[in-house]
Design an enzyme around this catalytic site. Sequence first.
Site, PDB file in Angstrom:
ATOM      1  N   SER A 280      14.114   8.344   6.936  1.00  0.00           N
ATOM      2  CA  SER A 280      15.334   8.738   6.199  1.00  0.00           C
ATOM      3  C   SER A 280      15.811  10.130   6.596  1.00  0.00           C
ATOM      4  CB  SER A 280      15.096   8.655   4.690  1.00  0.00           C
ATOM      5  OG  SER A 280      13.948   9.374   4.322  1.00  0.00           O
ATOM      6  N   HIS A 310       8.864   2.229   4.563  1.00  0.00           N
ATOM      7  CA  HIS A 310       9.239   3.595   4.141  1.00  0.00           C
ATOM      8  C   HIS A 310       9.417   3.597   2.610  1.00  0.00           C
ATOM      9  CE1 HIS A 310      10.662   7.600   4.527  1.00  0.00           C
ATOM     10  NE2 HIS A 310      11.910   7.397   4.911  1.00  0.00           N
ATOM     11  N   HIS A 356      -0.371   6.418   6.464  1.00  0.00           N
ATOM     12  CA  HIS A 356       0.749   7.336   6.737  1.00  0.00           C
ATOM     13  C   HIS A 356       0.789   7.671   8.219  1.00  0.00           C
ATOM     14  CE1 HIS A 356       3.514  10.730   6.390  1.00  0.00           C
ATOM     15  NE2 HIS A 356       3.904  10.137   5.278  1.00  0.00           N
ATOM     16  N   ARG A 365       1.389  14.323  -2.995  1.00  0.00           N
ATOM     17  CA  ARG A 365       2.412  13.767  -3.907  1.00  0.00           C
ATOM     18  C   ARG A 365       1.788  12.690  -4.787  1.00  0.00           C
ATOM     19  NH1 ARG A 365       6.728  11.915   0.471  1.00  0.00           N
ATOM     20  NH2 ARG A 365       4.805  11.007   1.261  1.00  0.00           N
ATOM     21  N   ASP A 411       3.900   6.478  -2.585  1.00  0.00           N
ATOM     22  CA  ASP A 411       4.400   5.246  -3.190  1.00  0.00           C
ATOM     23  C   ASP A 411       3.328   4.458  -3.937  1.00  0.00           C
ATOM     24  OD1 ASP A 411       7.090   5.504  -2.299  1.00  0.00           O
ATOM     25  OD2 ASP A 411       6.378   5.059  -0.281  1.00  0.00           O
TER      26      ASP A 411
HETATM   27  N1  AMX Z   1      -2.599  -1.724   5.402  1.00  0.00           N
HETATM   28  C1  AMX Z   1      -2.949  -2.465   6.464  1.00  0.00           C
HETATM   29  N2  AMX Z   1      -2.795  -2.083   7.729  1.00  0.00           N
HETATM   30  C2  AMX Z   1      -2.286  -0.850   7.929  1.00  0.00           C
HETATM   31  C3  AMX Z   1      -1.929   0.000   6.875  1.00  0.00           C
HETATM   32  C4  AMX Z   1      -2.091  -0.484   5.559  1.00  0.00           C
HETATM   33  N3  AMX Z   1      -1.734   0.228   4.499  1.00  0.00           N
HETATM   34  N4  AMX Z   1      -1.447   1.141   7.382  1.00  0.00           N
HETATM   35  C5  AMX Z   1      -1.495   1.013   8.718  1.00  0.00           C
HETATM   36  N5  AMX Z   1      -1.991  -0.193   9.041  1.00  0.00           N
HETATM   37  C6  AMX Z   1      -2.139  -0.771  10.382  1.00  0.00           C
HETATM   38  C7  AMX Z   1      -0.777  -0.768  11.062  1.00  0.00           C
HETATM   39  O1  AMX Z   1       0.017  -1.878  10.644  1.00  0.00           O
HETATM   40  C8  AMX Z   1      -1.156  -0.796  12.508  1.00  0.00           C
HETATM   41  O2  AMX Z   1      -1.525  -2.110  12.820  1.00  0.00           O
HETATM   42  P1  AMX Z   1      -1.169  -2.751  14.257  1.00  0.00           P
HETATM   43  O3  AMX Z   1      -1.946  -1.938  15.245  1.00  0.00           O
HETATM   44  O4  AMX Z   1      -1.624  -4.161  14.136  1.00  0.00           O
HETATM   45  O5  AMX Z   1       0.313  -2.615  14.431  1.00  0.00           O
HETATM   46  C9  AMX Z   1      -2.424   0.060  12.521  1.00  0.00           C
HETATM   47  O6  AMX Z   1      -2.924   0.079  11.178  1.00  0.00           O
HETATM   48  C10 AMX Z   1      -2.186   1.494  12.957  1.00  0.00           C
HETATM   49  O7  AMX Z   1      -1.178   2.060  12.153  1.00  0.00           O
HETATM   50  P2  AMX Z   1      -1.185   3.620  11.831  1.00  0.00           P
HETATM   51  O8  AMX Z   1      -1.016   4.331  13.124  1.00  0.00           O
HETATM   52  O9  AMX Z   1      -2.317   3.991  10.968  1.00  0.00           O
HETATM   53  O10 AMX Z   1       0.121   3.747  10.928  1.00  0.00           O
HETATM   54  P3  AMX Z   1       1.636   3.913  11.387  1.00  0.00           P
HETATM   55  O11 AMX Z   1       1.891   5.342  11.647  1.00  0.00           O
HETATM   56  O12 AMX Z   1       1.984   2.946  12.467  1.00  0.00           O
HETATM   57  O13 AMX Z   1       2.413   3.435  10.084  1.00  0.00           O
HETATM   58  C11 AMX Z   1       2.799   3.326   7.764  1.00  0.00           C
HETATM   59  C12 AMX Z   1       2.445   4.222   8.932  1.00  0.00           C
HETATM   60  C13 AMX Z   1       3.034   4.160   6.523  1.00  0.00           C
HETATM   61  C14 AMX Z   1       4.110   2.582   8.092  1.00  0.00           C
HETATM   62  C15 AMX Z   1       1.644   2.328   7.548  1.00  0.00           C
HETATM   63  O14 AMX Z   1       0.495   3.040   7.164  1.00  0.00           O
HETATM   64  C16 AMX Z   1       1.962   1.250   6.533  1.00  0.00           C
HETATM   65  O15 AMX Z   1       2.540   0.226   6.890  1.00  0.00           O
HETATM   66  N6  AMX Z   1       1.581   1.464   5.222  1.00  0.00           N
HETATM   67  C17 AMX Z   1       1.935   0.541   4.172  1.00  0.00           C
HETATM   68  C18 AMX Z   1       3.393   0.714   3.768  1.00  0.00           C
HETATM   69  C19 AMX Z   1       3.598   2.031   3.065  1.00  0.00           C
HETATM   70  O16 AMX Z   1       2.868   2.404   2.168  1.00  0.00           O
HETATM   71  N7  AMX Z   1       4.688   2.740   3.430  1.00  0.00           N
HETATM   72  C20 AMX Z   1       5.087   3.988   2.762  1.00  0.00           C
HETATM   73  C21 AMX Z   1       4.789   5.228   3.575  1.00  0.00           C
HETATM   74  C22 AMX Z   1       5.281   6.475   2.852  1.00  0.00           C
HETATM   75  C23 AMX Z   1       6.779   6.500   2.821  1.00  0.00           C
HETATM   76  O17 AMX Z   1       7.424   6.564   3.855  1.00  0.00           O
HETATM   77  N8  AMX Z   1       7.379   6.428   1.680  1.00  0.00           N
END
Ligand code: AMX
Length: 474
Positions: A280, A310, A356, A365, A411
């Site tokens: 964002s 996000h 994250h 947070r 979140d």
């Molecule tokens: N549950 C399961 N798997 C997860 C995970 C979770 N909470 N967080 C990361 N992973 C997985 C990824 O999907 C990725 O898998 P892949 O290799 O098969 O594609 C692997 O772990 C490596 O990811 P990462 O480098 O640790 O994370 P990222 O930087 O690619 O993504 C984020 C970060 C937040 C999108 C991810 O942790 C996620 O999807 N979390 C759940 C959704 C969430 O809570 N989003 C809110 C974030 C805060 C915000 O922006 N408001």
Amino acid sequence: MASVSRLGTAALRSSLSFSSISARSASFNAARCYSSAKSQSLKERFAEKLPEELEKVKKLRKEHGSKVIGEVTLDQVYGGARGIKSLVWEGSVLDSEEGIRFRGKTIPECQQVLPKAPGGEEPLPEGLFWLLLTGEVPTEQQVRNLSSEWAARSDVPKFIEELIDRCPSDLHPMAQFSLAVTALEHESVFAKAYAKGINKKEYWQYTFEDSMDLIAKLPTIASKIYRNVFKDGKVAPVQKDKDYGFNLANQLGYGENKDFVDLMRLYLVIHSDHEGGNVSAHTTHLVGSALSSPMLSLAAGLNGLAGPLHGLANQEVLNWLFKMKKTIGNDLSDQAITDYLWSTLNAGQVVPGYGHAVLRKTDPRYVSQREFAQRKLPDDPMFKLVSQVYKIAPKVLTEHGKTKNPYPNVDAHSGVLLQYYGLTEASYYTVLFGVSRALGVLPQLIIDRAFGAPIERPKSFSTAAYAKLVGAKL
Ligand code: AMX
């Protein structure tokens, strides 16, 4: 330098020849009235500090502009640009271990030093906005003046209300929010002045005016969406003598509850800014770099916030918790939670609210919301469930072995607090995140215009071109 600001305001007034701008003179009069109050206004303070800030950047670039500050691997290019240093963001910096600092201050430090409402326990978002824009903690008076100024600018054009009224109630609240913010373009003094022709040096002043107007109108817009979709469609008027957090809580329909009002203030502070690379913030900045107005830039950022990875994660968390409750009933044992976490992961889904892109520890947070819950709702069953997930999920995610950060983000906690106070409609939660995010991304947009930031344009290559670059044969 107050004279810069006054000059700017005069220039602004002299260029306001469009009828739609002059119709808004009431809001400018209000702004001028607050500027003339004894303490310095935010615009005056920003204008006064600006030459010094510009000089710092000029000196830094002159003396060190050609220094190498990092290298980029092919994996980073294919991996979502993680860790590539390429953005300037003044308001906050995110440390992977420590979490966010707003202008060098942690969340607990902000809770301590930022002014509070009379009788309130949490910092006022007005103070955070001031801090993000100027780098300084405002006085109580400055914060009160800002509350009044936002209240004075809060009138929402009738056509925006009608636009929201015409939305089907099953159009997602974030889509309605983005639509309404986009339509506020009609009110943009930046867009009108640009079309008429203005000096680059004045851009920030119009951006400032638009940002202030935009922020001021968001609680009414957000509440209209909430009240239309989930309640009777009626929205209480903004109370001109009250602060921003109170008005948001009250317009949503929860102003009677002092603790909810304080929660809104805390919520608005902690969701505001998380440095510049998140979707964002980066999107708002990117779109703004084309000199799109603050309205169009923020709307673009909100569309990014609406994604489930996000800001929509707060909605996802609550839905996920309810599904879990349905499956495990009242059995909050370690084993039941562990099994449920594995069932989510084995289904190829993410555990919402965990992980994250930058953080490698529990999000501060999350901690501030947990502390709020420990104080105000220690026995709430949903809080107990969230706490139990916090105990188990990091171990399970570590064992799963994929995520780089097995700890909760912001979140994972927000929805449970809102539920407790009766705001149970999870599909609405990201709109509140969006109101808060405006307080973080708009200061940077003003700074971008003041610094004369250029249109953003990183380089892309095709896979074939990258292969050539690294000497690979495909
Ligand atoms: N549950 C399961 N798997 C997860 C995970 C979770 N909470 N967080 C990361 N992973 C997985 C990824 O999907 C990725 O898998 P892949 O290799 O098969 O594609 C692997 O772990 C490596 O990811 P990462 O480098 O640790 O994370 P990222 O930087 O690619 O993504 C984020 C970060 C937040 C999108 C991810 O942790 C996620 O999807 N979390 C759940 C959704 C969430 O809570 N989003 C809110 C974030 C805060 C915000 O922006 N408001």
